[in-house]
Design a protein around this motif. Structure first.
Motif, PDB file in Angstrom:
ATOM      1  N   GLU A  45       2.059  68.023  22.944  1.00 51.85           N
ATOM      2  CA  GLU A  45       1.561  66.642  22.974  1.00 51.85           C
ATOM      3  C   GLU A  45       2.484  65.751  23.799  1.00 51.85           C
ATOM      4  O   GLU A  45       2.021  64.931  24.602  1.00 51.85           O
ATOM      5  CB  GLU A  45       1.426  66.104  21.546  1.00 51.85           C
ATOM      6  CG  GLU A  45       0.304  66.767  20.771  1.00 51.85           C
ATOM      7  CD  GLU A  45       0.411  66.605  19.274  1.00 51.85           C
ATOM      8  OE1 GLU A  45       1.440  66.085  18.775  1.00 51.85           O
ATOM      9  OE2 GLU A  45      -0.535  67.019  18.592  1.00 51.85           O
ATOM     10  N   GLU A  73      -4.594  55.851  29.229  1.00 56.99           N
ATOM     11  CA  GLU A  73      -5.309  55.982  27.951  1.00 56.99           C
ATOM     12  C   GLU A  73      -5.117  57.382  27.369  1.00 56.99           C
ATOM     13  O   GLU A  73      -4.904  57.551  26.172  1.00 56.99           O
ATOM     14  CB  GLU A  73      -6.799  55.679  28.146  1.00 56.99           C
ATOM     15  CG  GLU A  73      -7.578  55.631  26.851  1.00 56.99           C
ATOM     16  CD  GLU A  73      -7.097  54.542  25.896  1.00 56.99           C
ATOM     17  OE1 GLU A  73      -7.149  54.780  24.668  1.00 56.99           O
ATOM     18  OE2 GLU A  73      -6.669  53.480  26.359  1.00 56.99           O
ATOM     19  N   ARG A  76      -1.651  57.601  25.950  1.00 55.68           N
ATOM     20  CA  ARG A  76      -1.550  56.887  24.671  1.00 55.68           C
ATOM     21  C   ARG A  76      -2.150  57.722  23.533  1.00 55.68           C
ATOM     22  O   ARG A  76      -1.599  57.759  22.433  1.00 55.68           O
ATOM     23  CB  ARG A  76      -2.241  55.530  24.769  1.00 55.68           C
ATOM     24  CG  ARG A  76      -1.458  54.550  25.636  1.00 55.68           C
ATOM     25  CD  ARG A  76      -2.170  53.237  25.822  1.00 55.68           C
ATOM     26  NE  ARG A  76      -2.351  52.587  24.533  1.00 55.68           N
ATOM     27  CZ  ARG A  76      -3.280  51.678  24.279  1.00 55.68           C
ATOM     28  NH1 ARG A  76      -4.123  51.314  25.225  1.00 55.68           N
ATOM     29  NH2 ARG A  76      -3.361  51.125  23.106  1.00 55.68           N
ATOM     30  N   GLY A  77      -3.270  58.389  23.810  1.00 57.51           N
ATOM     31  CA  GLY A  77      -3.888  59.218  22.780  1.00 57.51           C
ATOM     32  C   GLY A  77      -2.996  60.376  22.365  1.00 57.51           C
ATOM     33  O   GLY A  77      -2.785  60.629  21.172  1.00 57.51           O
ATOM     34  N   GLY A  80      -0.055  59.157  20.461  1.00 57.94           N
ATOM     35  CA  GLY A  80      -0.434  58.787  19.098  1.00 57.94           C
ATOM     36  C   GLY A  80      -0.431  60.000  18.177  1.00 57.94           C
ATOM     37  O   GLY A  80       0.040  59.932  17.034  1.00 57.94           O
ATOM     38  N   PHE A  81      -0.940  61.144  18.667  1.00 60.22           N
ATOM     39  CA  PHE A  81      -0.896  62.375  17.885  1.00 60.22           C
ATOM     40  C   PHE A  81       0.548  62.798  17.622  1.00 60.22           C
ATOM     41  O   PHE A  81       0.906  63.214  16.517  1.00 60.22           O
ATOM     42  CB  PHE A  81      -1.635  63.512  18.593  1.00 60.22           C
ATOM     43  CG  PHE A  81      -3.127  63.339  18.655  1.00 60.22           C
ATOM     44  CD1 PHE A  81      -3.860  62.982  17.537  1.00 60.22           C
ATOM     45  CD2 PHE A  81      -3.802  63.546  19.839  1.00 60.22           C
ATOM     46  CE1 PHE A  81      -5.235  62.827  17.593  1.00 60.22           C
ATOM     47  CE2 PHE A  81      -5.175  63.404  19.915  1.00 60.22           C
ATOM     48  CZ  PHE A  81      -5.897  63.039  18.790  1.00 60.22           C
ATOM     49  N   GLU A  83       3.155  60.861  17.529  1.00 56.91           N
ATOM     50  CA  GLU A  83       3.755  59.921  16.579  1.00 56.91           C
ATOM     51  C   GLU A  83       3.400  60.313  15.144  1.00 56.91           C
ATOM     52  O   GLU A  83       4.270  60.343  14.267  1.00 56.91           O
ATOM     53  CB  GLU A  83       3.277  58.501  16.868  1.00 56.91           C
ATOM     54  CG  GLU A  83       3.832  57.480  15.887  1.00 56.91           C
ATOM     55  CD  GLU A  83       3.253  56.098  16.083  1.00 56.91           C
ATOM     56  OE1 GLU A  83       3.909  55.136  15.674  1.00 56.91           O
ATOM     57  OE2 GLU A  83       2.127  55.971  16.620  1.00 56.91           O
ATOM     58  N   THR A  84       2.145  60.643  14.910  1.00 52.00           N
ATOM     59  CA  THR A  84       1.715  61.057  13.571  1.00 52.00           C
ATOM     60  C   THR A  84       2.475  62.301  13.130  1.00 52.00           C
ATOM     61  O   THR A  84       2.943  62.391  11.994  1.00 52.00           O
ATOM     62  CB  THR A  84       0.193  61.346  13.571  1.00 52.00           C
ATOM     63  OG1 THR A  84      -0.487  60.156  13.976  1.00 52.00           O
ATOM     64  CG2 THR A  84      -0.283  61.773  12.204  1.00 52.00           C
ATOM     65  N   GLN A  99       7.126  54.901  19.646  1.00 46.56           N
ATOM     66  CA  GLN A  99       6.496  53.584  19.540  1.00 46.56           C
ATOM     67  C   GLN A  99       6.866  52.708  20.734  1.00 46.56           C
ATOM     68  O   GLN A  99       6.034  51.950  21.244  1.00 46.56           O
ATOM     69  CB  GLN A  99       6.877  52.917  18.218  1.00 46.56           C
ATOM     70  CG  GLN A  99       6.214  53.573  17.029  1.00 46.56           C
ATOM     71  CD  GLN A  99       6.777  53.102  15.695  1.00 46.56           C
ATOM     72  OE1 GLN A  99       7.850  52.516  15.613  1.00 46.56           O
ATOM     73  NE2 GLN A  99       6.036  53.385  14.629  1.00 46.56           N
ATOM     74  N   LEU A 102       4.773  53.972  23.553  1.00 48.54           N
ATOM     75  CA  LEU A 102       3.391  53.504  23.382  1.00 48.54           C
ATOM     76  C   LEU A 102       3.240  52.050  23.831  1.00 48.54           C
ATOM     77  O   LEU A 102       2.257  51.689  24.477  1.00 48.54           O
ATOM     78  CB  LEU A 102       2.951  53.654  21.924  1.00 48.54           C
ATOM     79  CG  LEU A 102       2.510  55.044  21.489  1.00 48.54           C
ATOM     80  CD1 LEU A 102       2.400  55.128  19.973  1.00 48.54           C
ATOM     81  CD2 LEU A 102       1.197  55.419  22.147  1.00 48.54           C
TER      82      LEU A 102
END
Length: 140
Positions: A45, A73, A76-77, A80-81, A83-84, A99, A102
């Protein structure tokens, strides 16, 4: 208690110990495997997000802001994965870096929407931050 009953009890107890031992041994190996899989997915990722940010820089340099926005975009997606996944792993320092990246990607996308070349530097900052997270993840 008869000798046959003692023998049967011994066999059942031995089987129970063997099954329990096998289950524990399997669970230990599985957790190591799961941890390695999670680390590989995180790395994928992060690498994907960094590549997308760098692709956006190339698109901005080529004055193709629509393509740059799509790359941003995508970055960012993926980020985001990541980050989770980092939150689940409890790696707070890397979460803060992600963060920050992002936020840089969001700013780059906003600037790209305004056809502003400064989006290139923001995307570069994000790519550098993602590279730092990759380095931290590799040292673990």
């Amino acid at each position: 208690m008869g000798t046959k009953a003692k023998l049967a009890f011994g066999i059942v107890a031995g089987l129970a110990v063997a099954v329990l031992g096998g289950w524990i041994w399997g669970a230990l190996g599985r957790s190591d495997l799961a941890r390695e899989l999670q680390a590989a997915e995180l790395r994928g990722e992060l690498l994907g997000a960094r590549a997308a940010a760098l692709d956006a820089r190339v698109a901005i340099y080529s004055v193709n802001f629509g393509e740059a926005s799509a790359h941003l975009e995508n970055a960012r997606g993926l980020l985001g994965f990541a980050e989770t996944r980092l939150v689940e792993l409890g790696r707070d320092d890397e979460v803060r870096q992600v963060q920050t990246a992002l936020a840089s990607l969001g700013e780059a996308q906003r600037l790209a929407g305004k056809l502003d070349q400064d989006a290139n530097s923001r995307a570069g900052e994000a790519a550098k931050t993602i590279a730092d997270v990759l380095d931290a993840a590799a040292r673990r």
